[in-house]
Design a protein around this motif. Structure first.
Motif, PDB file in Angstrom:
ATOM      1  N   GLY A  34      38.716  48.837  30.997  1.00  0.00           N
ATOM      2  CA  GLY A  34      37.718  49.273  31.977  1.00  0.00           C
ATOM      3  C   GLY A  34      36.309  48.851  31.626  1.00  0.00           C
ATOM      4  N   VAL A  35      36.150  47.613  31.161  1.00  0.00           N
ATOM      5  CA  VAL A  35      34.802  47.157  30.798  1.00  0.00           C
ATOM      6  C   VAL A  35      34.507  45.824  31.477  1.00  0.00           C
ATOM      7  CG1 VAL A  35      35.606  45.997  28.681  1.00  0.00           C
ATOM      8  CG2 VAL A  35      33.219  46.779  28.860  1.00  0.00           C
ATOM      9  N   HIS A  36      33.259  45.653  31.881  1.00  0.00           N
ATOM     10  CA  HIS A  36      32.844  44.405  32.514  1.00  0.00           C
ATOM     11  C   HIS A  36      32.863  43.271  31.480  1.00  0.00           C
ATOM     12  CE1 HIS A  36      31.836  46.962  35.778  1.00  0.00           C
ATOM     13  NE2 HIS A  36      30.752  47.457  35.236  1.00  0.00           N
ATOM     14  N   LEU A  37      33.303  42.105  31.939  1.00  0.00           N
ATOM     15  CA  LEU A  37      33.511  40.974  31.034  1.00  0.00           C
ATOM     16  C   LEU A  37      32.675  39.777  31.475  1.00  0.00           C
ATOM     17  CD1 LEU A  37      35.386  39.837  28.695  1.00  0.00           C
ATOM     18  CD2 LEU A  37      36.817  38.927  30.544  1.00  0.00           C
ATOM     19  N   SER A  38      31.989  39.170  30.509  1.00  0.00           N
ATOM     20  CA  SER A  38      31.316  37.897  30.745  1.00  0.00           C
ATOM     21  C   SER A  38      32.069  36.808  29.988  1.00  0.00           C
ATOM     22  CB  SER A  38      29.873  37.947  30.236  1.00  0.00           C
ATOM     23  OG  SER A  38      29.124  38.921  30.924  1.00  0.00           O
ATOM     24  N   CYS A  39      32.183  35.637  30.621  1.00  0.00           N
ATOM     25  CA  CYS A  39      32.978  34.554  30.020  1.00  0.00           C
ATOM     26  C   CYS A  39      32.098  33.357  29.694  1.00  0.00           C
ATOM     27  CB  CYS A  39      34.081  34.119  30.977  1.00  0.00           C
ATOM     28  SG  CYS A  39      35.147  35.454  31.492  1.00  0.00           S
ATOM     29  N   ASN A  40      32.176  32.904  28.446  1.00  0.00           N
ATOM     30  CA  ASN A  40      31.562  31.642  28.037  1.00  0.00           C
ATOM     31  C   ASN A  40      30.082  31.549  28.378  1.00  0.00           C
ATOM     32  OD1 ASN A  40      33.902  30.590  26.848  1.00  0.00           O
ATOM     33  ND2 ASN A  40      34.673  29.918  28.852  1.00  0.00           N
ATOM     34  N   ARG A  62      37.632  52.710  39.955  1.00  0.00           N
ATOM     35  CA  ARG A  62      36.395  52.190  39.417  1.00  0.00           C
ATOM     36  C   ARG A  62      36.382  50.678  39.662  1.00  0.00           C
ATOM     37  NH1 ARG A  62      33.289  55.720  39.632  1.00  0.00           N
ATOM     38  NH2 ARG A  62      31.976  54.170  38.663  1.00  0.00           N
ATOM     39  N   ILE A  63      35.214  50.095  39.562  1.00  0.00           N
ATOM     40  CA  ILE A  63      35.088  48.653  39.725  1.00  0.00           C
ATOM     41  C   ILE A  63      34.843  48.044  38.353  1.00  0.00           C
ATOM     42  CG2 ILE A  63      33.745  46.794  40.781  1.00  0.00           C
ATOM     43  CD1 ILE A  63      32.908  49.018  42.906  1.00  0.00           C
ATOM     44  N   VAL A  64      35.657  47.085  37.980  1.00  0.00           N
ATOM     45  CA  VAL A  64      35.456  46.365  36.723  1.00  0.00           C
ATOM     46  C   VAL A  64      35.261  44.901  37.090  1.00  0.00           C
ATOM     47  CG1 VAL A  64      36.485  45.682  34.532  1.00  0.00           C
ATOM     48  CG2 VAL A  64      36.803  48.021  35.388  1.00  0.00           C
ATOM     49  N   GLN A  65      34.147  44.349  36.660  1.00  0.00           N
ATOM     50  CA  GLN A  65      33.836  42.994  37.080  1.00  0.00           C
ATOM     51  C   GLN A  65      33.964  41.993  35.937  1.00  0.00           C
ATOM     52  OE1 GLN A  65      29.352  43.440  37.753  1.00  0.00           O
ATOM     53  NE2 GLN A  65      29.479  41.380  36.929  1.00  0.00           N
ATOM     54  N   SER A  66      34.144  40.748  36.300  1.00  0.00           N
ATOM     55  CA  SER A  66      33.989  39.677  35.318  1.00  0.00           C
ATOM     56  C   SER A  66      33.075  38.637  35.935  1.00  0.00           C
ATOM     57  CB  SER A  66      35.346  39.065  34.949  1.00  0.00           C
ATOM     58  OG  SER A  66      35.901  38.425  36.071  1.00  0.00           O
ATOM     59  N   ARG A  67      32.450  37.852  35.087  1.00  0.00           N
ATOM     60  CA  ARG A  67      31.536  36.820  35.591  1.00  0.00           C
ATOM     61  C   ARG A  67      31.608  35.610  34.668  1.00  0.00           C
ATOM     62  NH1 ARG A  67      25.490  39.368  33.971  1.00  0.00           N
ATOM     63  NH2 ARG A  67      25.980  39.567  31.766  1.00  0.00           N
ATOM     64  N   ARG A  68      31.470  34.457  35.268  1.00  0.00           N
ATOM     65  CA  ARG A  68      31.437  33.232  34.471  1.00  0.00           C
ATOM     66  C   ARG A  68      30.605  32.192  35.214  1.00  0.00           C
ATOM     67  NH1 ARG A  68      37.706  31.438  34.284  1.00  0.00           N
ATOM     68  NH2 ARG A  68      37.949  33.634  33.775  1.00  0.00           N
ATOM     69  N   SER A 114      31.026  50.941  33.901  1.00  0.00           N
ATOM     70  CA  SER A 114      32.117  50.952  34.877  1.00  0.00           C
ATOM     71  C   SER A 114      32.576  52.362  35.223  1.00  0.00           C
ATOM     72  CB  SER A 114      33.312  50.167  34.323  1.00  0.00           C
ATOM     73  OG  SER A 114      33.853  50.881  33.224  1.00  0.00           O
ATOM     74  N   LEU A 165      41.352  33.332  28.553  1.00  0.00           N
ATOM     75  CA  LEU A 165      40.400  33.972  29.475  1.00  0.00           C
ATOM     76  C   LEU A 165      41.106  34.978  30.371  1.00  0.00           C
ATOM     77  CD1 LEU A 165      38.134  30.945  30.532  1.00  0.00           C
ATOM     78  CD2 LEU A 165      37.622  32.762  28.861  1.00  0.00           C
ATOM     79  N   ARG A 179      48.202  48.316  40.539  1.00  0.00           N
ATOM     80  CA  ARG A 179      46.783  47.950  40.580  1.00  0.00           C
ATOM     81  C   ARG A 179      46.618  46.516  41.066  1.00  0.00           C
ATOM     82  NH1 ARG A 179      44.777  47.172  34.682  1.00  0.00           N
ATOM     83  NH2 ARG A 179      46.002  45.288  34.996  1.00  0.00           N
ATOM     84  N   ALA A 228      40.193  43.499  29.592  1.00  0.00           N
ATOM     85  CA  ALA A 228      38.975  44.149  30.091  1.00  0.00           C
ATOM     86  C   ALA A 228      39.303  45.126  31.220  1.00  0.00           C
ATOM     87  CB  ALA A 228      37.980  43.093  30.575  1.00  0.00           C
ATOM     88  N   MET A 229      40.254  44.752  32.078  1.00  0.00           N
ATOM     89  CA  MET A 229      40.656  45.680  33.146  1.00  0.00           C
ATOM     90  C   MET A 229      41.315  46.918  32.550  1.00  0.00           C
ATOM     91  SD  MET A 229      42.010  44.199  36.701  1.00  0.00           S
ATOM     92  CE  MET A 229      42.973  42.787  36.192  1.00  0.00           C
ATOM     93  N   ASP A 230      42.203  46.699  31.573  1.00  0.00           N
ATOM     94  CA  ASP A 230      42.859  47.852  30.933  1.00  0.00           C
ATOM     95  C   ASP A 230      41.834  48.760  30.259  1.00  0.00           C
ATOM     96  OD1 ASP A 230      45.289  46.910  31.743  1.00  0.00           O
ATOM     97  OD2 ASP A 230      45.884  46.125  29.785  1.00  0.00           O
ATOM     98  N   ALA A 238      34.876  53.583  33.711  1.00  0.00           N
ATOM     99  CA  ALA A 238      36.317  53.484  33.457  1.00  0.00           C
ATOM    100  C   ALA A 238      36.646  53.495  31.972  1.00  0.00           C
ATOM    101  CB  ALA A 238      36.869  52.221  34.113  1.00  0.00           C
ATOM    102  N   GLU A 276      40.609  38.976  30.479  1.00  0.00           N
ATOM    103  CA  GLU A 276      40.300  39.696  31.719  1.00  0.00           C
ATOM    104  C   GLU A 276      41.282  40.851  31.928  1.00  0.00           C
ATOM    105  OE1 GLU A 276      38.531  37.247  34.450  1.00  0.00           O
ATOM    106  OE2 GLU A 276      38.593  38.642  36.132  1.00  0.00           O
ATOM    107  N   ASP A 277      42.545  40.608  31.585  1.00  0.00           N
ATOM    108  CA  ASP A 277      43.525  41.708  31.632  1.00  0.00           C
ATOM    109  C   ASP A 277      43.123  42.834  30.688  1.00  0.00           C
ATOM    110  OD1 ASP A 277      45.236  40.791  33.537  1.00  0.00           O
ATOM    111  OD2 ASP A 277      46.775  40.078  32.135  1.00  0.00           O
TER     112      ASP A 277
END
Lengths: 564, 564
Positions: free
Chosen positions: A510-516, B556-562, A535, A499, B114, A506-508, A537, A503-504
């Motif tokens: 530049g996309v939003h990530l949803s987990c599980n 930019r803002i890159v988010q994650s959610r779980r 984003s 996970l 970063r 996704a940051m590189d 990004a 997330e790393d």
């Protein structure tokens, strides 16, 4: 004087009427936890017993007639370009403008709108949202019949969710305008007990005319944030709808014009620029020197063209991408398969946020039921899709109809590129027998088929990609999204290290990530006031809905100073 | 986790050391009344008895040697390109980079920078400002000898004022990063007493490598805001100095690298990209896909080229314009003439903010001494210029030296375009006999000579334009600034209606306006934390120093959610 921290006596009453809503929205964007202003349930318990029927009747009254925008100046002819994915004969015609006349009319109201100040502008914009909401069923029918969305989705995404995103954009715009005081007293020690004193005034000045270029599939949701952010910051807005989805925006423009006129402003601050399909009106408008802001949702090719060819304008684009799911492991195999299947099926994958590439190790994954091979994972997902779409009556309320022939063409073509794990079915819609309904197709690809899955295949098309390992999945994820963009990504893993690595990545990328995600939240849905949509990004979009960067450059500050 | 409202235990001590300064700066940008952090007086009472001599010695120690940047990677050769307007032999050579190697080195430090979060980044940036300030006399000598500014101006504009603008940019960047919480808990009612719960994380992600393209005349003042705004928001910065003004930025880069290394970060987060004159290194760098932010100060031609040819980057340009003074009437004729004359003379008109076009009714103006004819107004202004520049020893401390041959060429050419009201004189500098010193030239033009005065003539060149009336003056002001841009404007009038009309015209043209300056404030000076420099609302610049729009799109803002 322009902005003020407390409204002046000349602030329009609409501001006071909606001030609490604005203040709650300002709190929401600072917290980004859950909040919604416009109820998303179309239930009669929320909207009243007659709302649905009244809205549908209002929608039907438009059909077969010129749309009531005869007061809009510069109309040279009327165009009727819509063809409903549900096979409903719409036959609404819209004013086709002379560009010079339209832009001149749009610009005429700018000084008074600018000088009205941010509170009055916000009041007017919030009243427009309020009246759109009062007509939300009419709007929902228009969205449904032009996009092919099932009704509930058309209601939610096209109505309350779009209105919430608009309100979010208004809150950001207002906050941004309030960062600079209207006036300041400047006293500089000048030596020998002397002081240099000046009074400074900071005017908020709009950039110019804002052009909103809307898309076929989400005519309101994708265009409201830009439309309202530009209008609130003082810019006249020209709305150029997609020729296949004009009605929802025609209704929007009509209501906006009514509110503007009611508040004593020039209704031409919001206009509709309808066109014949293929006419290229967007490009004609986009390069005009008067057009200083462009909001666009659509293809990468055209978005890139706008970014490269309209240097006079601040350009906000949402384009295509390769949304990706990395499957590593799960402790809820059925929940994972159901959740993914729902995401692939919703609106026949015609969301810019629909996952396309599902990356699964060829050796399989560990689950709460033990190790599952690649084929078992594939069977779990395709089985869940088949279950969701097996019964036509239930299916169409989820998958809706196919928006345009481009999607059908890709559906035909994609069968050639890999092994078909689940084929697309043609369904007959129980209510609309001419509706074009197709279930999702799922194709198996190997990791080396990046030339195929590295591009977007917009529609009910997804690829299960067999990778050598989760590490390779993450590499592919990072590389393809960096290169070709994505609006969404998700990962399934029971391993915190995976996970964190996702997330790393996704940051590189530049996309939003949803987990599980295994329950009632889906990767293709973003919640206004909490989730950022896109984003800015990665190549899928150069902006986000909605943040400071989305609003800050829609106006400029022009100051004056004089000695006291 | 990235940003936090209170610094974590892993925040670098530099943040705590400079936190109060940051907080005071945040207050200043919200109020925009008077504040300054870095003292502008070079007096020994402020900076200590030995500071001036120590700084000059430090500056002299660089002369004739390779600049101490041998640790910067990718150096293929060394270039020495400076020629002091004061005729001082500088002979400093600078590393000339291999672009691939330089950009790779710049990018390498990005993830750690970063992930350090906004507090630590701010602490490091504030420490860089602190150390630059500790070396401010060294910096001032470098600015003076490369730009031709007189010492006090080089000290103030090149030192404290540049540092204040940098601090202002840091405050805006910090405020922007703090608008989004690091985390949010999202709980959405899902019906039947159920709640959907998610934890959301919002990462601040830099755009990529930032390129700063600096100018000859204000190497630090014009580049610091972009440099520090980009660095604070997480972007590695490549500084491409003007070949004639490298040393001030080489010192800046050296100190930045030292602080970064001291704080445990990759010093290659800030690098210098020196070039031979005419090599075109800026264009090579600007179109690289890794370069995602560009800050530029210089010609309109090149700024427009950047805006049109680098769609991958967020581009912030300050270009040329036709700064204008509208003279309608005054109750302090001598004060007006003195103030205008000072503005025309300061640094030989080589400020992007120097007035060029002084619009005066041909029929003259009313003053506290009665009506003054056009020729009397002209005589008042030219007489005041002649007085300010009559004594060479005093004059050179105001007008400095001519930065480059382009200015001399324009001075020669402008004699042909109209009646010379005051001719330019060649002065001998008492301290530097090889200095190139010229006093201002003032030319009379008629209102119909817009082809001449509608373009920028950078240098000690101004036009007194005879108009038919103040109304025509305002029309010319509005039209020429809308078409060709301006960074400054001012108006002299005792009539409130004229002042209001001028303010309207300034809003339409998108230019900052000063009213009735007759004392110690000059139209070409803007005060950090209070005055905005450039508006981004006319062709002279697409951005402003410094506002929300200047910083918001640098990250930019890159988010994650779980689910919880």
């Amino acid at each position: 004087m322009t902005q003020a921290t407390t409204p002046g006596t000349d602030t329009h009453p609409f501001y006071a009427q909606h001030r609490e809503t604005l203040e709650r929205a300002l709190q929401a964007i600072a917290e980004r936890s859950y909040w919604s202003h416009f109820p998303e349930s179309p239930s009669p318990r929320v909207y009243g017993e007659t709302a649905a029927a009244d809205g549908e009747a209002a929608f039907r009254a438009y059909l077969g007639h010129p749309f009531p925008l005869a007061d809009q100046p510069g109309t040279t002819s009327w165009v009727a370009t819509e063809a409903s994915p549900f096979g409903v004969d719409l036959g609404v015609s819209y004013p086709h403008p002379d560009v010079d006349a339209l832009l001149a009319a749009a610009a005429a109201g700018l000084p008074a709108w600018r000088d009205a100040g941010p509170q009055t502008r916000l009041g007017v914009c919030l009243e427009i949202l309020h009246r759109l909401h009062r007509n939300v069923f009419e709007l929902a029918n228009a969205v449904q019949m032009t996009t092919g969305q099932a009704f509930v989705m058309a209601f939610q995404a096209g109505g309350p969710h779009a209105l919430d995103r608009a309100l979010e954009a208004l809150a950001y715009a207002y906050a941004e305008m309030m960062r600079t005081p209207a006036n300041a007293e400047w006293e500089k020690p000048a030596g020998k007990g002397e002081t240099l004193k000046m009074t400074k005034t900071f005017h908020l000045v709009p950039r110019g005319i804002a052009l909103v270029i809307a898309c076929n599939t989400f005519p309101t949701w994708n265009s409201y944030p830009g439309l309202f952010a530009s209008l609130a910051t003082g810019n006249p807005v020209v709305v150029k709808p997609h020729p296949r989805a004009v009605l929802p925006l025609a209704i929007t423009v009509k209501i906006a014009r009514e509110v503007l006129a009611d508040a004593g402003f020039d209704p031409n601050l919001v206009t509709l620029a309808a066109e014949e399909a293929g006419e290229g009106l967007a490009s004609v408008l986009a390069v005009r020197p008067e057009v200083r802001i462009i909001d666009f949702t659509g293809s990468t090719t055209y978005g890139d063209w706008l970014e490269a060819n309209t240097p006079q304008a601040a350009v906000y684009t949402e384009k295509a991408g390769v949304n990706t799911i990395v499957v590593d492991s799960t402790d809820d195999f059925a929940g994972m398969c159901r959740n993914i299947a729902f995401s692939l099926s919703l609106y026949s994958g015609q969301m810019c946020t629909t996952p396309q590439n599902v990356l699964v190790p060829a050796g399989g994954i560990s689950t709460e039921q033990g190790q599952k091979g690649f084929d078992e994972v594939a069977a779990g997902i395709t089985g869940a899709v088949a279950k969701l779409t097996g019964d036509p009556a239930r299916a169409v309320e989820l998958i809706g109809a196919i928006a345009n022939d481009g999607v059908l063409d890709r559906l035909a073509k994609v069968r050639e590129v890999g092994e078909v794990l689940l084929d697309s079915q043609t369904l007959v819609h129980p209510a609309f027998d001419a509706a074009v309904v197709r279930t999702p197709i799922v194709i198996k690809l190997d990791a080396d088929a990046e030339a195929t899955y590295g591009n977007e295949w917009f529609g009910p098309i997804s690829f299960l990609v067999a990778t050598s390992s989760t590490n390779e999945s993450l590499d592919i994820f990072r590389r393809t999204v960096k290169a070709n963009g994505a609006l969404t990504a998700s990962v399934y893993s029971t391993d915190d290290g995976v996970l964190a690595a996702a997330e790393d990545a996704a940051m590189d990328a530049g996309v939003h990530l949803s987990c599980n995600l295994t329950g009632g939240v889906f990767v293709n849905q973003s919640a206004a006031f909490s989730d950022f949509h896109a984003s800015g990004a990665n190549p899928a979009a150069n902006a986000s809905l909605t943040d400071g960067a989305y609003v800050a450059n829609r106006f400029r500050i022009v100051q004056s100073r004089r000695h006291q």
